[in-house]
Design a protein around this motif. Structure first.
Motif, PDB file in Angstrom:
ATOM      1  N   HIS A 123     -18.562 -19.352   8.098  1.00 29.46           N
ATOM      2  CA  HIS A 123     -17.473 -18.420   7.764  1.00 29.46           C
ATOM      3  C   HIS A 123     -18.059 -17.389   6.805  1.00 29.46           C
ATOM      4  O   HIS A 123     -18.038 -17.549   5.574  1.00 29.46           O
ATOM      5  N   PHE A 124     -18.602 -16.321   7.373  1.00 26.77           N
ATOM      6  CA  PHE A 124     -19.420 -15.362   6.642  1.00 26.77           C
ATOM      7  C   PHE A 124     -19.244 -14.022   7.343  1.00 26.77           C
ATOM      8  O   PHE A 124     -19.838 -13.783   8.387  1.00 26.77           O
ATOM      9  N   ARG A 125     -18.369 -13.158   6.811  1.00 25.82           N
ATOM     10  CA  ARG A 125     -17.969 -11.992   7.612  1.00 25.82           C
ATOM     11  C   ARG A 125     -17.371 -10.863   6.760  1.00 25.82           C
ATOM     12  O   ARG A 125     -17.161 -10.990   5.576  1.00 25.82           O
ATOM     13  N   ASP A 126     -17.105  -9.747   7.457  1.00 25.96           N
ATOM     14  CA  ASP A 126     -16.337  -8.601   6.938  1.00 25.96           C
ATOM     15  C   ASP A 126     -17.096  -7.802   5.874  1.00 25.96           C
ATOM     16  O   ASP A 126     -16.620  -7.625   4.744  1.00 25.96           O
TER      17      ASP A 126
ATOM     18  N   TYR B 163     -24.880  -0.985  -1.305  1.00 31.85           N
ATOM     19  CA  TYR B 163     -24.499  -2.360  -1.579  1.00 31.85           C
ATOM     20  C   TYR B 163     -23.405  -2.767  -0.598  1.00 31.85           C
ATOM     21  O   TYR B 163     -22.686  -1.912  -0.070  1.00 31.85           O
ATOM     22  N   CYS B 164     -23.287  -4.051  -0.353  1.00 26.90           N
ATOM     23  CA  CYS B 164     -22.138  -4.525   0.409  1.00 26.90           C
ATOM     24  C   CYS B 164     -21.695  -5.880  -0.120  1.00 26.90           C
ATOM     25  O   CYS B 164     -22.497  -6.639  -0.676  1.00 26.90           O
ATOM     26  N   VAL B 165     -20.394  -6.118   0.011  1.00 24.29           N
ATOM     27  CA  VAL B 165     -19.835  -7.444  -0.254  1.00 24.29           C
ATOM     28  C   VAL B 165     -19.418  -8.045   1.081  1.00 24.29           C
ATOM     29  O   VAL B 165     -18.955  -7.333   1.978  1.00 24.29           O
ATOM     30  N   ILE B 166     -19.591  -9.344   1.201  1.00 25.88           N
ATOM     31  CA  ILE B 166     -19.243 -10.078   2.418  1.00 25.88           C
ATOM     32  C   ILE B 166     -18.383 -11.277   2.026  1.00 25.88           C
ATOM     33  O   ILE B 166     -18.675 -11.959   1.033  1.00 25.88           O
ATOM     34  N   GLY B 167     -17.311 -11.513   2.774  1.00 26.58           N
ATOM     35  CA  GLY B 167     -16.465 -12.671   2.540  1.00 26.58           C
ATOM     36  C   GLY B 167     -17.155 -13.931   3.018  1.00 26.58           C
ATOM     37  O   GLY B 167     -17.782 -13.952   4.086  1.00 26.58           O
ATOM     38  N   ALA B 168     -17.047 -15.006   2.216  1.00 20.46           N
ATOM     39  CA  ALA B 168     -17.824 -16.200   2.531  1.00 20.46           C
ATOM     40  C   ALA B 168     -17.075 -17.468   2.136  1.00 20.46           C
ATOM     41  O   ALA B 168     -16.079 -17.444   1.417  1.00 20.46           O
TER      42      ALA B 168
ATOM     43  N   MET C  77     -11.470 -19.843   1.781  1.00 22.43           N
ATOM     44  CA  MET C  77     -12.219 -18.739   2.386  1.00 22.43           C
ATOM     45  C   MET C  77     -11.686 -17.433   1.835  1.00 22.43           C
ATOM     46  O   MET C  77     -10.471 -17.276   1.668  1.00 22.43           O
ATOM     47  N   TRP C  78     -12.591 -16.484   1.506  1.00 19.67           N
ATOM     48  CA  TRP C  78     -12.187 -15.131   1.116  1.00 19.67           C
ATOM     49  C   TRP C  78     -12.533 -14.187   2.263  1.00 19.67           C
ATOM     50  O   TRP C  78     -13.700 -14.020   2.602  1.00 19.67           O
ATOM     51  N   GLU C  79     -11.512 -13.581   2.860  1.00 25.80           N
ATOM     52  CA  GLU C  79     -11.733 -12.599   3.925  1.00 25.80           C
ATOM     53  C   GLU C  79     -11.614 -11.180   3.376  1.00 25.80           C
ATOM     54  O   GLU C  79     -10.987 -10.936   2.350  1.00 25.80           O
ATOM     55  N   CYS C  80     -12.202 -10.256   4.111  1.00 19.81           N
ATOM     56  CA  CYS C  80     -12.009  -8.812   3.921  1.00 19.81           C
ATOM     57  C   CYS C  80     -12.176  -8.347   2.478  1.00 19.81           C
ATOM     58  O   CYS C  80     -11.295  -7.679   1.923  1.00 19.81           O
ATOM     59  N   PRO C  81     -13.306  -8.660   1.826  1.00 22.75           N
ATOM     60  CA  PRO C  81     -13.502  -8.141   0.468  1.00 22.75           C
ATOM     61  C   PRO C  81     -13.736  -6.632   0.492  1.00 22.75           C
ATOM     62  O   PRO C  81     -14.223  -6.083   1.481  1.00 22.75           O
ATOM     63  N   ASP C  82     -13.390  -5.991  -0.606  1.00 19.49           N
ATOM     64  CA  ASP C  82     -13.573  -4.543  -0.757  1.00 19.49           C
ATOM     65  C   ASP C  82     -13.782  -4.289  -2.242  1.00 19.49           C
ATOM     66  O   ASP C  82     -12.969  -4.731  -3.067  1.00 19.49           O
ATOM     67  N   TYR C  83     -14.867  -3.601  -2.576  1.00 17.02           N
ATOM     68  CA  TYR C  83     -15.123  -3.284  -3.986  1.00 17.02           C
ATOM     69  C   TYR C  83     -15.189  -1.774  -4.162  1.00 17.02           C
ATOM     70  O   TYR C  83     -15.803  -1.072  -3.359  1.00 17.02           O
TER      71      TYR C  83
ATOM     72  N   PHE D   8      -9.580  -8.789  -2.071  1.00 15.09           N
ATOM     73  CA  PHE D   8      -9.961  -9.811  -1.088  1.00 15.09           C
ATOM     74  C   PHE D   8      -8.730 -10.591  -0.667  1.00 15.09           C
ATOM     75  O   PHE D   8      -7.656 -10.474  -1.269  1.00 15.09           O
ATOM     76  N   CYS D   9      -8.898 -11.378   0.395  1.00 10.64           N
ATOM     77  CA  CYS D   9      -7.805 -12.144   0.985  1.00 10.64           C
ATOM     78  C   CYS D   9      -8.158 -13.626   0.946  1.00 10.64           C
ATOM     79  O   CYS D   9      -8.832 -14.137   1.841  1.00 10.64           O
TER      80      CYS D   9
END
Length: 489
Positions: A165-168, A179-184, A220-226, A237-238
């Motif tokens: 579970h590693f996405r978005d 840089y990027c953040v990914i939900g994991a 699980m944290w989905e759809c992170p945005d910084y 995040f969700c």
């Protein structure tokens, strides 16, 4: 209903012309099609993706499964706008089916580099044992609108310590680097977000986990945005798997944010305040933001939730996106207001004002299916006051302020065709104010409510009869002054 893998992972080109025609006819006969919200031509819409300003236009993609209203083989569908108010369907943006996205093009983000729009997204794949193998991929759109996928993932391996579970991925640029953040999900079954760094968007290095004070906050944290506002860092995040706490966390899954000092990109430390919900309503998930050319931070979200059925499922389509909202910070809280460009949607205006005394009252010209309504209440000694809208003989959606509990209440128990009620039919939040301003954007099957200029927001799907067009203003246990303006849309 149990679906086979073949049903869930069919591609659009596997449908016969007759099946597609039948889908379009189903959708065309649906009474709840929206009039000014982004919605799928048919099939299921979910997360907004790739939101970016590029070559004079806003480009916004969304997750799309065309052949049903369940979560199957996901495409990116492309829409665009010059003004954030009027949107044009472009068509399929990213088509899945290659080795790096064999079972779906999942969520991601967009960023402009060297005159092209780079779209970074998660490719969903499955091996022969049906084990999920997530890849972070790249597609690039040129000035002519042609989108080309890179053949190889830009991040091909999940780091040690995390599950599949590693996405978005959400990408941004700072100090000349990307840089990027990914939900994991950690291997201990808890949610988090991780960070990567790149010089060119093609080669990425793993920096580590975003260090927060939330070591056990959902699975699980989905759809992170910084992003950063007013020299403050904001992490959206969700989190999935939170239990209700009073008026908080009442939906199946939640969407929210934390505000603090900007993330230290060297250590990934994020010193932040409390997790706060972005929206107090029923149907809000997977928000994504972008920056406008004039520096505003704009948010769009999925007006829906995973694992919840909706009445339009029977009509061959599901879900829509929220209207764009401008974000600002006030005392550590994200304030959301409808973007100013939405005034372009306004048609003729109708106004009314009155003092309500223990009564429910309607006004000539204030009714409809699709409109913007601003209503201000003041000088109240009533115990409760508010609005009933999309009201008729059997239907009404009720928005109220209870002065005794100092809470705003949205009640959709009589809002028409029933949506799944496992999570209740009321939403509430605390608000201590002498004056109450409600700004409603009502569409055929939805409402977005901005309270006191965006201090709180409630988003909800509703499915009333087309004959339910009344707006009623009420006061109970006393009186209140009321001023209202309505614009048809």
């Amino acid at each position: 209903m149990t679906l086979s893998r073949e049903q869930k992972y069919r591609k659009l080109n596997q449908a016969s012309p007759e099946e597609l025609e039948q889908l379009k006819e189903q959708v065309a006969s649906c009474p709840w099609r929206q009039s000014y919200h982004i919605q799928p031509p048919f099939g299921l819409l979910n997360d907004p993706n790739g939101f970016a300003f590029y070559e004079g236009e806003y480009h916004l993609f969304y997750q799309w499964f065309p052949l049903g209203t369940f979560h199957g083989m996901k495409y990116w569908y492309h829409t665009k706008s010059t003004d954030l108010a009027h949107w044009e369907n472009v068509g399929i943006g990213i088509e899945p089916g290659d080795p790096q996205d064999s079972h779906g093009a999942y969520s991601g983000s967009g960023i402009v580099k060297d005159g092209e729009l780079y779209l970074m997204y998660t490719g969903n794949t499955r091996n022969e044992e049906w084990r999920r193998l997530p890849y972070q991929n790249l597609a690039i759109m040129n000035r002519e609108g042609k989108i080309t996928k890179r053949n190889e993932p830009v991040i091909a391996v999940v780091p040690d310590g995390y599950t599949d579970h590693f996405r978005d991925p959400k990408v941004w640029r700072a100090n000349g680097e990307y840089y990027c953040v990914i939900g994991a999900q950690r291997t201990n079954g808890t949610g988090c977000a991780v960070m990567y760094k790149s010089q060119d968007l093609l080669s990425w290095s793993f920096l580590g986990e975003v260090s927060t004070g939330l070591d056990d906050f959902g699975y699980m944290w989905e759809c992170p945005d910084y992003f950063e506002l007013n020299q403050q860092g904001v992490l959206l995040f969700c989190p999935q798997g939170l239990s209700p706490e009073g008026d908080r966390f009442q939906n199946i899954y939640q969407s929210g944010y934390m505000v603090g000092k900007p993330v230290d990109v060297r250590t990934q430390k994020f010193k932040h305040g409390l997790f706060q919900e972005l929206d107090r309503g029923f149907d809000f998930y997977a928000p994504q933001t972008t920056e406008t050319p004039d520096g505003r931070r704009i948010l769009v979200a999925w007006m829906g939730l995973p694992d919840v059925g909706y009445p339009t499922d029977h009509n061959g389509w599901a879900h829509c996106l929220t209207l764009p909202r401008e974000l600002t910070l006030r005392d550590g809280k994200v304030i959301q207001q409808p973007v100013r460009e939405l005034k372009h949607l306004r048609k003729e205006e109708v106004t009314a004002e009155a003092v309500l005394h223990n009564e429910t009252k309607s006004f000539s010209g204030l009714q409809g299916i699709s409109y913007e309504l601003i209503c201000e209440f003041a000088d109240a000694d009533a115990e409760c006051f508010g609005i009933e809208f999309r009201a008729g003989n059997a239907d009404k959606t009720v928005l109220a302020y209870d002065r005794n509990t100092k809470k705003v209440i949205l009640d959709r128990s009589l809002s028409g065709e029933t949506i799944v009620t496992d999570y209740g039919s009321e939403r509430r939040c605390s608000l201590d104010s002498e004056k109450i301003k409600f700004q409603l954007f009502v569409d055929t099957s939805s409402v977005e409510i901005f309270v006191n200029d965006g201090e709180e927001v409630f988003t909800s799907r509703i499915f009333p009869s087309m004959e339910s067009t009344e707006i009623r203003f009420f006061a109970q246990g006393g009186s209140v002054t009321c001023q209202a303006s309505l614009w048809k849309i």
